[in-house]
Design an enzyme around this catalytic site. Structure first.
Site, PDB file in Angstrom:
ATOM      1  N   GLU A 188       4.073  -0.897  -2.841  1.00 27.21           N
ATOM      2  CA  GLU A 188       4.085  -1.642  -1.574  1.00 27.21           C
ATOM      3  C   GLU A 188       3.965  -3.149  -1.826  1.00 27.21           C
ATOM      4  O   GLU A 188       3.106  -3.831  -1.274  1.00 27.21           O
ATOM      5  CB  GLU A 188       2.981  -1.140  -0.626  1.00 27.21           C
ATOM      6  CG  GLU A 188       3.203   0.306  -0.242  1.00 27.21           C
ATOM      7  CD  GLU A 188       2.376   0.801   0.943  1.00 27.21           C
ATOM      8  OE1 GLU A 188       1.513   0.054   1.429  1.00 27.21           O
ATOM      9  OE2 GLU A 188       2.621   1.956   1.363  1.00 27.21           O
ATOM     10  N   GLU A 217       5.308   8.287  -0.667  1.00 29.91           N
ATOM     11  CA  GLU A 217       4.155   8.397   0.237  1.00 29.91           C
ATOM     12  C   GLU A 217       4.671   8.862   1.583  1.00 29.91           C
ATOM     13  O   GLU A 217       5.451   8.152   2.231  1.00 29.91           O
ATOM     14  CB  GLU A 217       3.408   7.063   0.377  1.00 29.91           C
ATOM     15  CG  GLU A 217       2.626   6.703  -0.876  1.00 29.91           C
ATOM     16  CD  GLU A 217       1.697   5.508  -0.709  1.00 29.91           C
ATOM     17  OE1 GLU A 217       1.222   5.257   0.418  1.00 29.91           O
ATOM     18  OE2 GLU A 217       1.455   4.827  -1.721  1.00 29.91           O
TER      19      GLU A 217
HETATM   20  O1  AHR Z   1      -2.129   6.459   0.925  1.00 24.36           O
HETATM   21  C1  AHR Z   1      -2.934   5.419   1.346  1.00 24.36           C
HETATM   22  C2  AHR Z   1      -2.280   4.062   1.184  1.00 24.36           C
HETATM   23  O2  AHR Z   1      -1.157   3.974   1.988  1.00 24.36           O
HETATM   24  C3  AHR Z   1      -1.757   3.713  -0.174  1.00 24.36           C
HETATM   25  O3  AHR Z   1      -2.732   3.231  -1.023  1.00 24.36           O
HETATM   26  C4  AHR Z   1      -0.756   2.641   0.132  1.00 24.36           C
HETATM   27  O4  AHR Z   1       0.272   2.583  -0.823  1.00 24.36           O
HETATM   28  C5  AHR Z   1      -0.275   2.982   1.516  1.00 24.36           C
HETATM   29  O5  AHR Z   1      -0.311   1.904   2.352  1.00 24.36           O
END
Ligand code: AHR
Length: 533
Positions: A206, A337
């Protein structure tokens, strides 16, 4: 707790319906008629890479400490500090890869804090997640031991945000260099002589936000240096085993990173390349997440399911850009994610992202997996967030107790989909409406597994109406179906330590009748069956 009910027709309205004009009655009849589902087994599609069933394990809350790692001296049964019950449960779902150590945590992680004798490990602050003390007792060697124990591959995310290229390069050297090198000797002194296998390498996380809020162009320039200099020295990692570098890509529907990174990849030379582009997309219902994981009404359910189905459009959007730069689809889209991000449970540290996991979560998981399967030509890896105790987890633990969530059961029921071949399915899904939200009534995907057997997964999104599905194998007949169904009396049913099997799969079987093979799919359920000729 709010009871889940759809608004029932008042008796006056019911009377009106009974005497209603033919159009109303016909609409009702049509909705309840069997749904014809045509499986075109003769027109196979892409291979569904087993990596779409990957997991994400971040140093966050009790995701690692307590959930995976209890330490060698713990009374909780463990193998070299890793919980035995969790390992056994994860082995059973054949986890293909585990992404670690983050997440946002990864861009502040300094690997040297997590190697060597326990007394030399540096205690730091986990500034992203609740300000918890990070003991660094679970570091590189412990992670590699853990993935070995569960029979999985390592997906290591390097620190591109607050670290340096040199630090990341030295980490890979520590993990993969020959035992005769200084880095290899250090690894051997810590108990591992042979190089580790690092199959996947995340180049930051991110970077458009917690990873450094970088402009896409800036990230792309940085990323190229990591892609060039962070080398894997393991002599066995050549050909199909070569390490795959995964660049940061888009946040949800924002295409800026997709464009910049893929344009750069398109123009890459011999000196660097990437083998994956990451997409992050959570189902949140808005920000900050306020939807409860334990107590919700049907409108909340329908909203989150609708948002979940948006994953299809997101993938289509990013795939179209990728197709422009990479028409041969060499670079997979890696949704590393995804999942439901709901309100933290009361009385928990909000920075620990603790939530329960209900039948709704199972439906959301199945729908996402179906979408990934339909995009199998481009989506070849995904990681649900997260594996244990965090967000839409597979497993919940509390000290020595462990419970498997409804989402876990979906991953187990879908095991035949790992490395299977996609088989096209045609059906009129019908509709399920809640207030002004209209959703498909069912969803279905089919595959041919690695043994040549045909499997069908059907999700009934409607919380109150069962669906009858009449299957047709494009001419050929199926004689029977055998598999499992996951459902519960309520959408918000959860598994607890006291009642661990409230939402658990049950055997499911059906035989063909005169009209063919008809499957009765209960309301709010997921059915996964093998079809027999
Ligand atoms: O999964 C929780 C968080 O969500 C992670 O650390 C991040 O990459 C995303 O914003």
């Amino acid at each position: 707790m709010i009871t889940l009910t759809r608004p029932l027709a008042s008796s006056a309205l019911a009377m009106t319906l009974a005497l209603a004009a033919p159009t109303l009655v016909q609409a009702q009849t049509r909705a309840d008629a069997p749904i014809a589902l045509r499986i075109d087994a003769g027109a196979p599609g892409a291979k569904i890479d087993r990596n779409i069933f990957g997991q994400f394990a971040e140093h966050l809350g009790t995701g690692i400490y307590g959930g995976v790692w209890v330490g060698k001296d713990s009374p909780i049964p463990n193998t070299r500090g890793v919980r035995k019950d969790v390992v056994e449960a994860l082995r059973a779902i054949k986890v293909p890869n585990v992404r670690w150590p983050g997440g946002c945590f990864a861009d502040e992680y300094h690997w040297r804090h997590g190697i060597g004798p326990a007394e030399t490990r540096r205690k730091t602050i986990n500034s992203n997640w609740g300000g918890a003390v990070e003991p660094n007792t679970f570091g590189t060697d412990e992670f590699m031991d853990f993935v070995d124990q569960i029979g999985s591959e390592a997906y290591v995310s390097v620190n591109l945000g607050s670290g340096t290229v040199q630090e990341a390069a030295e980490w890979l050297e520590y993990m993969t260099a020959d035992p005769e090198t200084t880095a290899g000797k250090e690894r051997a002194a810590n108990g591992r002589r042979e190089p580790y296998k690092v199959k996947y390498l995340g180049l930051g996380n991110e970077s458009w936000s917690c990873g450094g809020a970088m402009r896409p162009e800036y990230y792309t320039d940085e990323m190229k240096r990591y892609a060039r200099f962070v080398r894997n020295y393991n002599p066995k990692q050549t050909g199909a085993e070569a390490m795959q570098r995964i660049a940061v890509g888009p946040n949800q529907g924002d295409t800026a990173y997709t464009e910049a990174v893929m344009a750069a990849q398109n123009g890459h030379d011999w000196a660097w390349n990437i083998e994956g582009l990451s997409l992050h997309s959570y189902t949140t219902g808005g920000w900050p997440p306020s939807y409860s994981s334990t107590s919700f009404d049907e409108t909340a359910y329908a909203k989150l399911v609708k948002e979940t189905l948006g994953m299809d459009g997101l993938i289509a959007t990013h795939s179209a850009i990728m197709d422009k730069h990479d028409p041969e689809k060499k670079v997979p889209l890696v949704v590393d994610e995804w999942g439901l991000w709901l309100a933290p449970l009361p009385d928990t540290n909000p920075g620990f992202l603790v939530q329960q996991n209900s039948l709704r979560d199972a439906i959301v998981a199945a729908l996402n997996i179906n979408i990934f399967a339909r995009h199998a030509d481009r989506v070849r890896m995904t990681n649900i967030a997260q594996m244990v105790n965090v967000l839409q987890a597979m497993i919940l633990t509390d000290k020595d107790k462990m419970v498997l969530t409804p989402t876990y059961h979906i991953f187990k029921m879908y095991l035949p989909f790992q490395d299977a071949t996609f088989v096209p399915v045609k059906f009129e899904a019908g509709t399920y409406a809640q207030g002004d939200i209209t959703l498909p009534r069912i969803d279905a995907v089919a595959v041919r597994d690695t043994q040549g057997k045909l499997w069908l997964a059907v999700t009934n999104l409607d919380p109150t109406r069962s669906a009858s599905v009449l299957t047709d194998l494009a001419g050929a007949k199926a004689s029977s179906a055998r598999g499992q169904v996951l459902t519960a009396p309520r959408l918000d049913a959860v598994n607890t330590f006291a009642a661990p099997n409230a939402v658990a799969p049950k055997p499911y079987a059906a035989k063909a009748g005169a009209k063919g093979l008809s499957l009765d799919i209960p309301a709010k359920s997921i059915v996964v069956v093998q079809l027999e000729p």
